[in-house]
Design an enzyme around this catalytic site. Structure first.
Site, PDB file in Angstrom:
ATOM      1  N   ASP A  67       7.547 -68.097  -1.143  1.00 52.45           N
ATOM      2  CA  ASP A  67       7.705 -66.643  -1.280  1.00 52.45           C
ATOM      3  C   ASP A  67       6.475 -65.971  -1.871  1.00 52.45           C
ATOM      4  O   ASP A  67       5.528 -66.639  -2.297  1.00 52.45           O
ATOM      5  CB  ASP A  67       8.956 -66.340  -2.137  1.00 52.45           C
ATOM      6  CG  ASP A  67       9.039 -67.185  -3.414  1.00 52.45           C
ATOM      7  OD1 ASP A  67       8.010 -67.776  -3.806  1.00 52.45           O
ATOM      8  OD2 ASP A  67      10.121 -67.261  -4.018  1.00 52.45           O
ATOM      9  N   ASN A 135      20.264 -67.341 -11.743  1.00 53.46           N
ATOM     10  CA  ASN A 135      21.417 -66.871 -10.961  1.00 53.46           C
ATOM     11  C   ASN A 135      21.671 -67.746  -9.732  1.00 53.46           C
ATOM     12  O   ASN A 135      22.439 -67.373  -8.849  1.00 53.46           O
ATOM     13  CB  ASN A 135      21.208 -65.408 -10.530  1.00 53.46           C
ATOM     14  CG  ASN A 135      19.993 -65.245  -9.625  1.00 53.46           C
ATOM     15  OD1 ASN A 135      19.319 -66.219  -9.301  1.00 53.46           O
ATOM     16  ND2 ASN A 135      19.695 -64.017  -9.240  1.00 53.46           N
ATOM     17  N   HIS A 137      19.343 -68.601  -7.482  1.00 53.92           N
ATOM     18  CA  HIS A 137      18.522 -68.315  -6.302  1.00 53.92           C
ATOM     19  C   HIS A 137      17.560 -69.463  -6.014  1.00 53.92           C
ATOM     20  O   HIS A 137      17.152 -70.198  -6.902  1.00 53.92           O
ATOM     21  CB  HIS A 137      17.816 -66.950  -6.388  1.00 53.92           C
ATOM     22  CG  HIS A 137      16.645 -66.837  -7.300  1.00 53.92           C
ATOM     23  ND1 HIS A 137      16.322 -65.663  -7.950  1.00 53.92           N
ATOM     24  CD2 HIS A 137      15.684 -67.719  -7.660  1.00 53.92           C
ATOM     25  CE1 HIS A 137      15.228 -65.838  -8.658  1.00 53.92           C
ATOM     26  NE2 HIS A 137      14.817 -67.065  -8.503  1.00 53.92           N
ATOM     27  N   GLU A 142      18.412 -64.283  -3.247  1.00 56.17           N
ATOM     28  CA  GLU A 142      19.330 -63.904  -4.317  1.00 56.17           C
ATOM     29  C   GLU A 142      20.784 -64.180  -3.901  1.00 56.17           C
ATOM     30  O   GLU A 142      21.063 -64.379  -2.710  1.00 56.17           O
ATOM     31  CB  GLU A 142      19.160 -62.415  -4.640  1.00 56.17           C
ATOM     32  CG  GLU A 142      17.761 -62.030  -5.136  1.00 56.17           C
ATOM     33  CD  GLU A 142      17.504 -62.392  -6.603  1.00 56.17           C
ATOM     34  OE1 GLU A 142      18.010 -63.428  -7.074  1.00 56.17           O
ATOM     35  OE2 GLU A 142      16.781 -61.632  -7.273  1.00 56.17           O
TER      36      GLU A 142
HETATM   37  C1  GLP Z   1      11.242 -67.352  -9.297  1.00 62.46           C
HETATM   38  C2  GLP Z   1      10.781 -67.915  -7.924  1.00 62.46           C
HETATM   39  C3  GLP Z   1      11.575 -69.121  -7.576  1.00 62.46           C
HETATM   40  C4  GLP Z   1      11.624 -69.999  -8.805  1.00 62.46           C
HETATM   41  C5  GLP Z   1      12.549 -69.379  -9.814  1.00 62.46           C
HETATM   42  C6  GLP Z   1      12.568 -70.078 -11.157  1.00 62.46           C
HETATM   43  O1  GLP Z   1      11.717 -66.081  -9.220  1.00 62.46           O
HETATM   44  N1  GLP Z   1      10.791 -67.024  -6.838  1.00 62.46           N
HETATM   45  O2  GLP Z   1      10.988 -69.778  -6.470  1.00 62.46           O
HETATM   46  O3  GLP Z   1      12.141 -71.250  -8.490  1.00 62.46           O
HETATM   47  O4  GLP Z   1      12.336 -68.014  -9.918  1.00 62.46           O
HETATM   48  O5  GLP Z   1      11.439 -69.783 -11.906  1.00 62.46           O
HETATM   49  P1  GLP Z   1      11.019 -70.612 -13.177  1.00 62.46           P
HETATM   50  O6  GLP Z   1      10.652 -71.972 -12.684  1.00 62.46           O
HETATM   51  O7  GLP Z   1       9.834 -69.887 -13.747  1.00 62.46           O
HETATM   52  O8  GLP Z   1      12.179 -70.653 -14.084  1.00 62.46           O
END
Ligand code: GLP
Length: 241
Positions: A67, A135, A137, A142
C-alpha cells in the site's frame, strides 16, 4: 495456519527471517510481497545483516508492496516508498527497477488501481509479508472491505490515522486516503507471513486466528489460506491461550 509464539521482538524477527530466507534461497527469482509499519522493521534489519554477512542475494528478486498513502511520494519521508528504500532496499542488492509500490501520486488513481492489480496478476507473490492493524486490517483493507476486493482507494478509519500519527508531526498531517492491494490480491500469494507484536495487537490476533471469518475483521480471511505462518510475541498472543 501455523503459529509461532516468540519471547521477544528479537526472536520474532529471527523466526520471520527464516521463513523469508526459505523462499528467497529456494527461488532466487521469487516475487516477495512486502509491508510497512513498525512490525516488519526488525525483519528488514535482519535481511540486510544476512545479505551483508551471508551473501544472500536479491539481485533477481522482485518485490511488490501492499500500500501507499494517497498524495505522498518519494520526496516525503512518511511515504511508504521512502520507508522501503530507507528500511530495506538500500541495504540489500535488490534492483530498484524490480521494486514495485502503488503510486500514491498518480494523476488518475482509478487507472493506478487497475495498473497495480494487472501487475500483481502478472507476478503473483511467492510470499506476502503482512502486519496487522489493531482493528484487524491487512494492508490498508479496513474492516468491512469485501474479501473479493482488488487494488482500491480507501478512506482511512480515524483509529488507523491515530495509530499511524506517531510517524507524522501531527494527526492533521496523516493522509485521509490510501491505495492498497485488495484482500483477493493478498490471498493470491502462495505463502503468507504475518508478524505482530505487542498487547495492542492481541484482540486483532485473536480474531485472525480464532475468530469467526468475517469481513468485520479482514485478517480473519487468512484462516481460509492454505499456507499462512503467523509469528507473534507473547503479548500479541495473550488472548489466544
Ligand atoms: C499500517 C499499514 C499496515 C500495517 C499496519 C500495522 O497502517 N498499512 O500494512 O501492517 O498498519 O502497523 P504497525 O506494524 O506499525 O503496527
Amino acid at each position: 495456519m501455523k503459529v509461532i509464539v516468540t519471547k521477544n521482538t528479537e526472536e520474532l524477527a529471527e523466526q520471520a527471517l527464516q521463513v523469508m530466507l526459505d523462499v528467497v534461497k529456494n527461488k532466487p527469482n521469487a516475487v516477495i510481497g512486502l509491508a510497512t509499519g513498525s512490525s516488519p522493521v526488525g525483519l528488514y534489519k535482519k535481511m540486510i545483516e544476512d545479505c551483508k554477512i551471508n551473501g544472500t542475494s536479491y539481485a533477481n528478486i522482485k518485490s511488490v508492496n501492499l500500500d501507499e498513502y494517497v498524495g505522498l511520494g518519494i520526496e516525503s519521508d512518511q511515504s511508504y516508498v521512502y520507508f522501503m528504500n530507507d528500511n530495506l532496499f538500500k541495504g540489500i542488492d535488490i534492483k530498484q527497477e524490480n521494486t514495485n509500490l502503488p503510486n500514491g501520486k498518480a494523476a488518475d488513481m482509478a487507472k493506478e488501481c487497475e495498473r497495480y492489480t494487472a501487475l500483481l496478476n502478472s507476478m503473483p507473490q511467492d510470499i506476502q509479508l503482512l502486519g496487522i492493524g489493531a482493528n484487524g486490517h491487512i494492508g490498508f483493507n479496513e474492516p468491512n472491505t469485501p474479501f473479493d476486493s482488488t487494488t482500491h482507494i480507501v478512506e482511512l478509519e480515524e483509529g488507523t490515522r491515530r495509530d499511524n500519527a506517531r510517524f507524522f508531526a501531527s494527526l492533521d498531517e496523516v493522509p485521509t486516503h490510501a491505495i492498497t492491494m485488495g484482500i483477493a490480491n493478498i490471498m493470491n500469494a502462495k505463502k503468507i507471513l504475518v508478524v505482530a507484536n505487542g498487547a495492542n495487537k492481541a484482540k486483532a490476533v485473536y480474531q485472525m486466528i480464532k475468530g469467526e471469518v468475517s469481513e468485520n475483521c479482514p485478517a480473519s480471511i487468512l484462516q481460509k489460506h492454505n499456507d499462512v505462518i503467523v509469528v507473534v510475541d507473547e503479548a500479541a498472543y495473550s488472548l489466544c491461550k
